[in-house]
Structures are given as C-alpha cells and as structure tokens.
Design a protein around this motif. Sequence first.
Motif, short mmCIF file in Angstrom:
data_model
loop_
_atom_site.label_atom_id
_atom_site.label_comp_id
_atom_site.label_asym_id
_atom_site.label_seq_id
_atom_site.Cartn_x
_atom_site.Cartn_y
_atom_site.Cartn_z
N HIS A 82 1.73 4.91 0.24
CA HIS A 82 1.04 6.09 0.73
C HIS A 82 2.07 7.14 1.14
O HIS A 82 3.23 6.82 1.41
CB HIS A 82 0.11 5.76 1.90
CG HIS A 82 0.83 5.42 3.17
ND1 HIS A 82 1.27 4.15 3.43
CD2 HIS A 82 1.19 6.18 4.23
CE1 HIS A 82 1.88 4.13 4.61
NE2 HIS A 82 1.85 5.35 5.11
N ILE B 10 -5.08 -0.19 5.97
CA ILE B 10 -5.67 1.07 6.45
C ILE B 10 -5.82 1.03 7.96
O ILE B 10 -5.52 2.00 8.65
CB ILE B 10 -7.03 1.32 5.76
CG1 ILE B 10 -6.83 1.57 4.27
CG2 ILE B 10 -7.75 2.50 6.42
CD1 ILE B 10 -8.12 1.61 3.47
N GLN C 48 -2.45 -0.49 -4.92
CA GLN C 48 -3.46 -1.35 -4.32
C GLN C 48 -3.49 -1.12 -2.81
O GLN C 48 -2.46 -1.07 -2.16
CB GLN C 48 -3.15 -2.81 -4.62
CG GLN C 48 -3.25 -3.12 -6.10
CD GLN C 48 -3.12 -4.60 -6.37
OE1 GLN C 48 -3.12 -5.43 -5.48
NE2 GLN C 48 -3.02 -4.95 -7.65
N VAL C 49 -4.69 -0.99 -2.28
CA VAL C 49 -4.89 -0.71 -0.86
C VAL C 49 -5.90 -1.72 -0.32
O VAL C 49 -6.89 -2.00 -0.97
CB VAL C 49 -5.42 0.73 -0.66
CG1 VAL C 49 -5.66 1.02 0.80
CG2 VAL C 49 -4.46 1.74 -1.28
N ASN C 50 -5.63 -2.23 0.89
CA ASN C 50 -6.62 -3.11 1.50
C ASN C 50 -6.93 -2.65 2.91
O ASN C 50 -6.20 -1.86 3.52
CB ASN C 50 -6.18 -4.59 1.44
CG ASN C 50 -5.06 -4.92 2.39
OD1 ASN C 50 -5.12 -4.61 3.58
ND2 ASN C 50 -4.03 -5.55 1.87
N PHE D 97 -7.87 8.86 -1.71
CA PHE D 97 -7.82 7.59 -2.44
C PHE D 97 -7.92 7.79 -3.95
O PHE D 97 -8.09 6.82 -4.69
CB PHE D 97 -8.96 6.67 -1.98
CG PHE D 97 -8.85 6.24 -0.55
CD1 PHE D 97 -8.13 5.12 -0.20
CD2 PHE D 97 -9.49 6.96 0.46
CE1 PHE D 97 -8.03 4.71 1.13
CE2 PHE D 97 -9.41 6.56 1.78
CZ PHE D 97 -8.67 5.43 2.11
N VAL E 24 -5.78 5.55 -6.27
CA VAL E 24 -5.75 4.12 -5.96
C VAL E 24 -6.23 3.31 -7.16
O VAL E 24 -7.26 3.62 -7.74
CB VAL E 24 -6.62 3.83 -4.71
CG1 VAL E 24 -6.85 2.34 -4.53
CG2 VAL E 24 -5.98 4.43 -3.48
N GLN F 168 -6.73 -0.13 -6.96
CA GLN F 168 -7.68 -1.12 -6.45
C GLN F 168 -7.79 -0.96 -4.94
O GLN F 168 -6.78 -0.87 -4.25
CB GLN F 168 -7.22 -2.53 -6.78
CG GLN F 168 -8.20 -3.60 -6.35
CD GLN F 168 -7.74 -4.99 -6.77
OE1 GLN F 168 -6.60 -5.20 -7.14
NE2 GLN F 168 -8.64 -5.93 -6.71
N LEU F 169 -9.02 -0.92 -4.44
CA LEU F 169 -9.28 -0.78 -3.01
C LEU F 169 -10.14 -1.95 -2.57
O LEU F 169 -11.21 -2.18 -3.11
CB LEU F 169 -10.00 0.54 -2.72
CG LEU F 169 -10.42 0.79 -1.29
CD1 LEU F 169 -9.22 0.80 -0.35
CD2 LEU F 169 -11.16 2.12 -1.20
N GLN F 170 -9.63 -2.70 -1.59
CA GLN F 170 -10.37 -3.84 -1.07
C GLN F 170 -10.59 -3.63 0.43
O GLN F 170 -9.64 -3.62 1.21
CB GLN F 170 -9.61 -5.14 -1.29
CG GLN F 170 -9.45 -5.49 -2.75
CD GLN F 170 -8.68 -6.77 -2.95
OE1 GLN F 170 -7.80 -7.11 -2.18
NE2 GLN F 170 -9.02 -7.50 -4.00
N ARG G 212 -11.90 7.15 -4.91
CA ARG G 212 -11.55 6.84 -6.30
C ARG G 212 -12.67 7.32 -7.18
O ARG G 212 -13.84 7.20 -6.84
CB ARG G 212 -11.43 5.33 -6.49
CG ARG G 212 -10.22 4.72 -5.91
CD ARG G 212 -10.23 3.22 -6.05
NE ARG G 212 -10.78 2.77 -7.32
CZ ARG G 212 -10.94 1.52 -7.64
NH1 ARG G 212 -10.65 0.57 -6.80
NH2 ARG G 212 -11.43 1.18 -8.81
N MET H 223 0.85 -1.18 0.00
CA MET H 223 0.00 0.00 0.00
C MET H 223 0.89 1.23 0.00
O MET H 223 1.26 1.73 1.04
CB MET H 223 -0.90 -0.01 1.23
CG MET H 223 -1.64 1.29 1.45
SD MET H 223 -2.62 1.39 2.96
CE MET H 223 -1.37 1.53 4.21
#
Length: 126
Positions: free
Chosen positions: A3, A27, A21-23, A50, A53, A55-57, A87, A1
């Motif tokens: 940041h 966070i 990609q962030v999950n 964001f 970003v 992809q955010l999961q 996003r 991630m």
Amino acid sequence: MPHVLESELSGPGVIIRFSGQVNGDEIYRLNEQLMADPAFIRWRYQIWDFSEVAQLQATLDQLRLFALQDAAAAKLNPSQKIAIIPRQQPASGLDRTFHTLEKVWGAYESRSFSDLDAAHKWCTQP
C-alpha cells in the motif's frame, strides 16, 4: 499487503492505495496506525483505493470491526468522511456491506466511488 499512503499537502485528508493481496487483519492494523498519526485529528477524509487489488479477503466480522474502529476514531476526530474505491472485477460487494455497518456501528459518513476524482470531489465538498 502493498500500500501507499499519501497525505495531501494542500488538502485535509489522506489517500491509501492498495495493490496485490489484501486481508482484513492488515487493514485493521493499518487503520490503527492511521488513528495514531498526529495528523489524524486534522483529517477531514480518508480515501481507501482498492481498485488495483488482485485479491481482497475480509470477513463480515472484520468489516464490523472496521466500523467499530471508526466509532472509536470519531472520539479523536468526529469530522471525517470515508470514501472507498472498490475493486472493479470481480466486484465483491464488501464496500456496500461496510457502508451498512458504518451506519449502524460507525460514526463516519461513507460512500463508494468508481475513481479517485469522484471520491476526492465528494470528500472535499462542504
């Protein structure tokens, strides 16, 4: 991630910019680190960006945990606002879900914005 954390020297807040990609687990851990920062008690806002970003999961349970984290954080600093720049494509609606959970379990006022200028303006108004 990936940041970048930017503490504003002339302002009482912090900006967190994400990319890649962030999950949700990442966070959560980052939010724990922010709460442990000695400057946390002076912050009046956090801007979570964001917009870059890929992809955010994050699950509904993780979003609820973020709101519960904020409830605990409010015991250290009750005077923060949370601004989210989601996003743009594809829109996920996670920000709207977070705002609802923040009203129920959290302690901070939160809103979404389309850009940093609008978020910053809201965060710095009395």
